[in-house]
Design a protein around this motif. Structure first.
Motif, PDB file in Angstrom:
ATOM      1  N   SER A   1     -11.975  -7.023  -1.302  1.00  0.00           N
ATOM      2  CA  SER A   1     -10.846  -7.677  -2.143  1.00  0.00           C
ATOM      3  C   SER A   1     -10.640  -7.466  -3.514  1.00  0.00           C
ATOM      4  O   SER A   1      -9.605  -7.759  -3.822  1.00  0.00           O
ATOM      5  CB  SER A   1     -11.330  -9.184  -1.948  1.00  0.00           C
ATOM      6  OG  SER A   1     -12.670  -9.432  -2.578  1.00  0.00           O
TER       7      SER A   1
ATOM      8  N   TYR B   1      -7.119  -6.916  -5.586  1.00  0.00           N
ATOM      9  CA  TYR B   1      -6.169  -6.366  -4.777  1.00  0.00           C
ATOM     10  C   TYR B   1      -4.859  -7.386  -4.411  1.00  0.00           C
ATOM     11  O   TYR B   1      -5.228  -8.490  -4.297  1.00  0.00           O
ATOM     12  CB  TYR B   1      -6.394  -5.523  -3.611  1.00  0.00           C
ATOM     13  CG  TYR B   1      -7.771  -4.664  -3.951  1.00  0.00           C
ATOM     14  CD1 TYR B   1      -7.691  -3.840  -4.845  1.00  0.00           C
ATOM     15  CD2 TYR B   1      -8.941  -4.864  -3.015  1.00  0.00           C
ATOM     16  CE1 TYR B   1      -8.944  -3.001  -5.292  1.00  0.00           C
ATOM     17  CE2 TYR B   1      -9.975  -4.071  -3.028  1.00  0.00           C
ATOM     18  CZ  TYR B   1      -9.950  -3.246  -4.101  1.00  0.00           C
ATOM     19  OH  TYR B   1     -11.107  -2.191  -4.394  1.00  0.00           O
TER      20      TYR B   1
ATOM     21  N   LYS C   1      -3.855  -7.465  -1.468  1.00  0.00           N
ATOM     22  CA  LYS C   1      -4.019  -7.712  -0.436  1.00  0.00           C
ATOM     23  C   LYS C   1      -5.541  -7.243  -0.176  1.00  0.00           C
ATOM     24  O   LYS C   1      -6.086  -6.152  -0.727  1.00  0.00           O
ATOM     25  CB  LYS C   1      -2.897  -7.068   0.895  1.00  0.00           C
ATOM     26  CG  LYS C   1      -1.773  -7.482   0.701  1.00  0.00           C
ATOM     27  CD  LYS C   1      -0.735  -6.593   1.696  1.00  0.00           C
ATOM     28  CE  LYS C   1       0.444  -7.197   1.724  1.00  0.00           C
ATOM     29  NZ  LYS C   1       1.546  -6.393   2.809  1.00  0.00           N
TER      30      LYS C   1
ATOM     31  N   GLN D   1      -6.831  -6.220   5.817  1.00  0.00           N
ATOM     32  CA  GLN D   1      -5.757  -6.692   6.680  1.00  0.00           C
ATOM     33  C   GLN D   1      -5.010  -5.665   7.028  1.00  0.00           C
ATOM     34  O   GLN D   1      -4.870  -4.619   6.831  1.00  0.00           O
ATOM     35  CB  GLN D   1      -4.995  -7.546   5.297  1.00  0.00           C
ATOM     36  CG  GLN D   1      -5.545  -8.887   4.955  1.00  0.00           C
ATOM     37  CD  GLN D   1      -4.987  -9.683   4.067  1.00  0.00           C
ATOM     38  OE1 GLN D   1      -4.621  -9.647   2.778  1.00  0.00           O
ATOM     39  NE2 GLN D   1      -3.749 -10.505   4.717  1.00  0.00           N
TER      40      GLN D   1
ATOM     41  N   GLU E   1      -1.720  -5.290   7.373  1.00  0.00           N
ATOM     42  CA  GLU E   1      -0.664  -4.719   6.570  1.00  0.00           C
ATOM     43  C   GLU E   1      -1.063  -4.014   5.487  1.00  0.00           C
ATOM     44  O   GLU E   1      -0.280  -3.467   4.934  1.00  0.00           O
ATOM     45  CB  GLU E   1       0.562  -5.695   6.522  1.00  0.00           C
ATOM     46  CG  GLU E   1      -0.036  -7.039   5.365  1.00  0.00           C
ATOM     47  CD  GLU E   1      -0.707  -7.977   6.344  1.00  0.00           C
ATOM     48  OE1 GLU E   1      -1.188  -8.975   5.629  1.00  0.00           O
ATOM     49  OE2 GLU E   1      -1.271  -7.579   7.357  1.00  0.00           O
ATOM     50  N   ALA E   2      -2.209  -4.042   5.024  1.00  0.00           N
ATOM     51  CA  ALA E   2      -2.577  -3.530   3.696  1.00  0.00           C
ATOM     52  C   ALA E   2      -2.973  -1.759   4.082  1.00  0.00           C
ATOM     53  O   ALA E   2      -3.241  -1.353   5.099  1.00  0.00           O
ATOM     54  CB  ALA E   2      -3.956  -3.892   3.546  1.00  0.00           C
TER      55      ALA E   2
ATOM     56  N   ASN F   1     -14.410 -13.999   4.638  1.00  0.00           N
ATOM     57  CA  ASN F   1     -13.205 -13.784   5.253  1.00  0.00           C
ATOM     58  C   ASN F   1     -13.169 -14.830   6.594  1.00  0.00           C
ATOM     59  O   ASN F   1     -12.414 -15.194   7.048  1.00  0.00           O
ATOM     60  CB  ASN F   1     -12.848 -12.572   5.658  1.00  0.00           C
ATOM     61  CG  ASN F   1     -11.540 -11.876   4.482  1.00  0.00           C
ATOM     62  OD1 ASN F   1     -11.524 -12.344   3.524  1.00  0.00           O
ATOM     63  ND2 ASN F   1     -11.304 -10.559   4.756  1.00  0.00           N
TER      64      ASN F   1
ATOM     65  N   ALA G   1      -2.902 -16.314   3.251  1.00  0.00           N
ATOM     66  CA  ALA G   1      -2.932 -16.688   1.738  1.00  0.00           C
ATOM     67  C   ALA G   1      -3.098 -17.987   1.351  1.00  0.00           C
ATOM     68  O   ALA G   1      -3.780 -18.213   0.484  1.00  0.00           O
ATOM     69  CB  ALA G   1      -1.679 -16.235   1.181  1.00  0.00           C
TER      70      ALA G   1
END
Length: 718
Positions: A15, A39, A41, A45, A47-48, A228, A243
């Motif tokens: 993170s 970061y 994101k 994740q 989409e990262a 997480n 988020a």
């Protein structure tokens, strides 16, 4: 004010990127700078794009800070590498690397050419006289392609990484320096009575590292649960975006309904406690002597309200939050709110800095050797070029000076003289060569003559030595000299026999180099122990004034064991049994050796050149498993068949058969393993016989002189 150059410790987390710069000022570790870059994101994740996020974070780190030409130490996640700890057998220190290489082939499930690996001996390892006795070795490895993948962001940013360390080992370095330093500095590690162990739990984003250590030994495990999991639980149960759930987790106390938040996250709390309990339970099952007394929790997840208290309540011991570092100074960094708020997550960076400053207990590194070699060559290139340039200039200058001298020289004046010198040189070389041939032939003939004319006593020296050693070793005595069947022999703890498994010899040009102060002290202790056990007379003044051996000779080492270790034989068991039989034999037991005509001549150990018998160490017997001589698989099968068919053999009852069936296949006995040394300064047989003859003549002359004195006194009295 003395100070050292700085070291950057960098951890690329899931993170955020954490970086800490430390240096040594007046023998204290000082934090000079830090950075904490979150970061946009989390890397895990869907989409990262991790490569882009990490590259952006490193660029921000470079823009905000100077000095990345200093030493840089980075961490890699514990689950990407291998950390194994094993205990090698007692062995010479120089052979430990060979044992580690063999162990690496067994433990690493890949070809070693595809792996970057390193090793080191752990703190508390016992090293005596070049031998590793009670020791533990750490083996650390990582696949080569994964190492280069971890280095890639730094290569692209033109940052040279000096050392790579697994994150759990960086955490161990931190806790050993910051919390356990007094234990490591002041205590010697006792295998039989180890100090209390401490649990360090570092809760990461997607996984957690659990390290259990007493300062000297390490056990670590990566657990598949992290911060997480709390966020995902909130996302799942409260139908929130990731988020929003993350924000709600970090600010649970300010939520509209804090109780609902904590109830939603309770299953993850329970899973975390279960994983920790399972890990500690497994550790206790493999280390029965370990005593876990407390836990320290690191990582930003520890800021969740009630987490430390919940762990303490369910684990049954005190749990502390790692929100400060006891031995890290530098108010310019420690007082900054950003550092204070994120202090628990800088534990790995702190451990990396300690390794870069050579203050860490684990200093192994996973930087590939080819990278280190390339850097070394690159660093030496300017010096090599400068040296070549200087050599070239010197050769050019020498050429011009020689050419100038040649121009003013007249070789024709010296041609005649040079020809005569060459002629004499050839004549001299010819005669020198002939002289060398004749000298070599004379040496050969002298050696051949000595071999032909010399006596044969030297050929028997080692045969005699082996016969003497064989006669000194205590054995079991059997009626008529016949060894009974195994099941009819004495119990193991009643067998006085000493078994020798290995005989080694080493020659010393001067035995005084062997007779060190430690050996001298040990020899005195052995003689005093023998006096206590057997009553053998020992002159303390003579013993203290003992000069020790000198001159050339051999040290003979016997390695063996015995089973005569029953506690009921206080003073005659264990090491005392070796002293009472083997040591006293080498001190007092005479033996007979044949002369050239086959006649047996009796010698004492001292006449033969034996002296200074010593038991190297005073160990305790250990329990081992040995085959039961009374256990017979075929006899057990017959007894089981007889009971099943109710057909008892003649003279056998049901109790007899059950006793046969219940005999254990192995027995637990006490065995003492020992190393024993004695000095030997060889003497030839003829020299020993002549010495005995002279001694007998001197003794006879002394008796005659004493008798003559007695007669004279008697006559005067009349």
């Amino acid at each position: 004010m003395a100070s050292s150059s700085g070291v950057w410790g960098i951890e690329i987390g899931q993170s955020a990127l954490k970086a800490l710069r430390c240096s040594i000022v007046d023998d204290e570790v000082v934090a000079d700078a830090f950075d904490f870059i979150e970061y946009p994101k989390i890397l895990s994740q869907p989409e990262a794009v991790p490569e882009e996020l990490v590259a952006d974070a490193i660029n921000q780190l470079l823009d905000r800070n100077d000095g990345f030409n200093e030493k840089v130490v980075i961490s890699v996640p514990g689950q990407t590498g291998l950390a194994k700890f094993f205990k090698p057998p007692p062995v010479e220190l120089k052979k430990v690397a060979d044992i580690v290489r063999y162990e690496a082939r067994q433990q690493i499930p890949f070809d070693l050419a595809d792996v970057v690996w390193d090793h080191q001996m752990m703190p508390g390892s016992l090293i005596e006289e070049g031998y590793a006795l009670e020791s533990e070795v750490g083996l650390f490895a990582m696949k080569r392609d994964q190492v280069y993948r971890q280095l890639q962001p730094f290569v692209e940013a033109d940052i040279e990484v000096d050392q790579i360390q697994l994150a759990p080992l960086a955490l161990y370095n931190m806790i050993a320096f910051d919390r356990l330093h007094e234990r490591l500095a002041n205590e010697a590690f006792d295998v039989d009575n180890p100090p209390d162990s401490l649990v360090l739990l570092s809760i990461g984003t997607d996984s957690s590292d659990l390290i259990i250590t007493n300062g000297f030994r390490i056990w670590q495990r990566s657990m598949p649960i992290g911060g997480n999991h709390f966020t995902r639980q909130l996302t799942k149960d409260l139908k929130l975006t990731f988020a929003k759930a993350e924000h709600l987790k970090r600010n649970a106390r300010e939520a509209v309904d804090p109780k609902l938040i904590f109830q939603t996250m309770r299953p993850v709390f329970n899973d975390l406690v279960t994983e920790v309990q399972r890990s500690i339970g497994f550790f206790r099952s493999i280390d029965k002597q370990a005593n876990v007394t407390g836990m320290v929790v690191a990582g930003n997840t520890v800021k969740m309200p009630g987490l430390a208290a919940y762990l303490s309540k369910n684990l049954g011991f005190e749990v502390d939050t790692l929100d400060r570092f006891n031995r890290l100074t530098g108010d310019d960094v420690l007082s900054i709110p950003t550092f204070r708020d994120n202090a628990p997550t800088f534990a790995v960076c702190y451990g990396l800095c300690l390794q870069g400053l050579d203050l860490a207990q684990v200093h192994a590194s996973l930087v590939p050797q080819e990278i280190l070699t390339e850097r070394m060559i690159r660093a030496k290139k300017p010096w090599t070029l400068a040296a070549l340039a200087a050599l070239l200039l010197g050769m050019i200058g020498h050429y011009f000076l020689t050419e100038k001298n040649w121009e003013v020289t007249h070789p024709d004046h010296w041609d005649g003289a040079q020809g005569v010198v060459q002629q004499m040189s050839s004549y001299s070389s010819e005669h020198k060569g002939e002289d060398q041939k004749l000298d070599a032939k004379l040496t050969f003939l002298n050696a051949l003559g000595k071999e032909v004319s010399g006596n044969s006593e030297r050929r028997l020296v080692w045969l005699e030595m082996l016969r003497v050693i064989n006669g000194m070793i205590p054995r079991e005595e059997y009626p008529n000299g016949v060894m009974p069947e195994p099941k009819n022999r004495k119990p193991f703890d009643e067998r006085k026999a000493i078994h020798i498994t290995q005989v080694e010899t080493k020659h010393f040009e001067d035995l005084a180099t062997w007779y060190t102060e430690d050996v001298k002290k040990r020899y005195k202790e052995e003689l005093l122990s023998i006096r206590k056990n057997t009553g053998r007379e020992v002159d303390l003044e003579e013993l203290n004034a003992l000069p020790g051996p000198t001159g050339p000779g051999w040290v003979i080492q016997l390695t063996g064991y015995h089973y005569y270790n029953s506690p009921k034989r206080m003073g005659h068991e264990g090491s005392n049994h070796v002293r009472n039989l083997l040591t006293t034999n080498f001190l007092d037991k005479s033996f007979k050796l044949p002369d050239e005509e086959g006649n047996l001549i009796e010698f004492t150990p001292q006449e033969y050149g034996l002296s200074y018998p010593i038991l190297l160490r005073d160990d305790k017997p250990t329990q081992i498993q040995v085959p039961n001589p009374r256990y017979d698989q075929e006899e057990v099968f017959k007894a089981q068949t007889a009971i099943a068919e109710r057909n008892f053999p003649e003279g056998k009852t049901l109790d007899d058969l059950e006793e046969i069936i219940n005999r254990p296949p192995t027995l637990t006995v006490l065995r003492l393993d020992f190393d024993f040394q004695v000095l030997w300064q060889p003497t030839m047989l003829s020299d020993r016989i002549e010495a005995k003859r002279l001694a007998e003549e001197e003794a006879k002359a002394a008796e005659e002189a004493a008798a003559g004195t007695d007669d004279s006194v008697a006559m005067n009295a009349q």
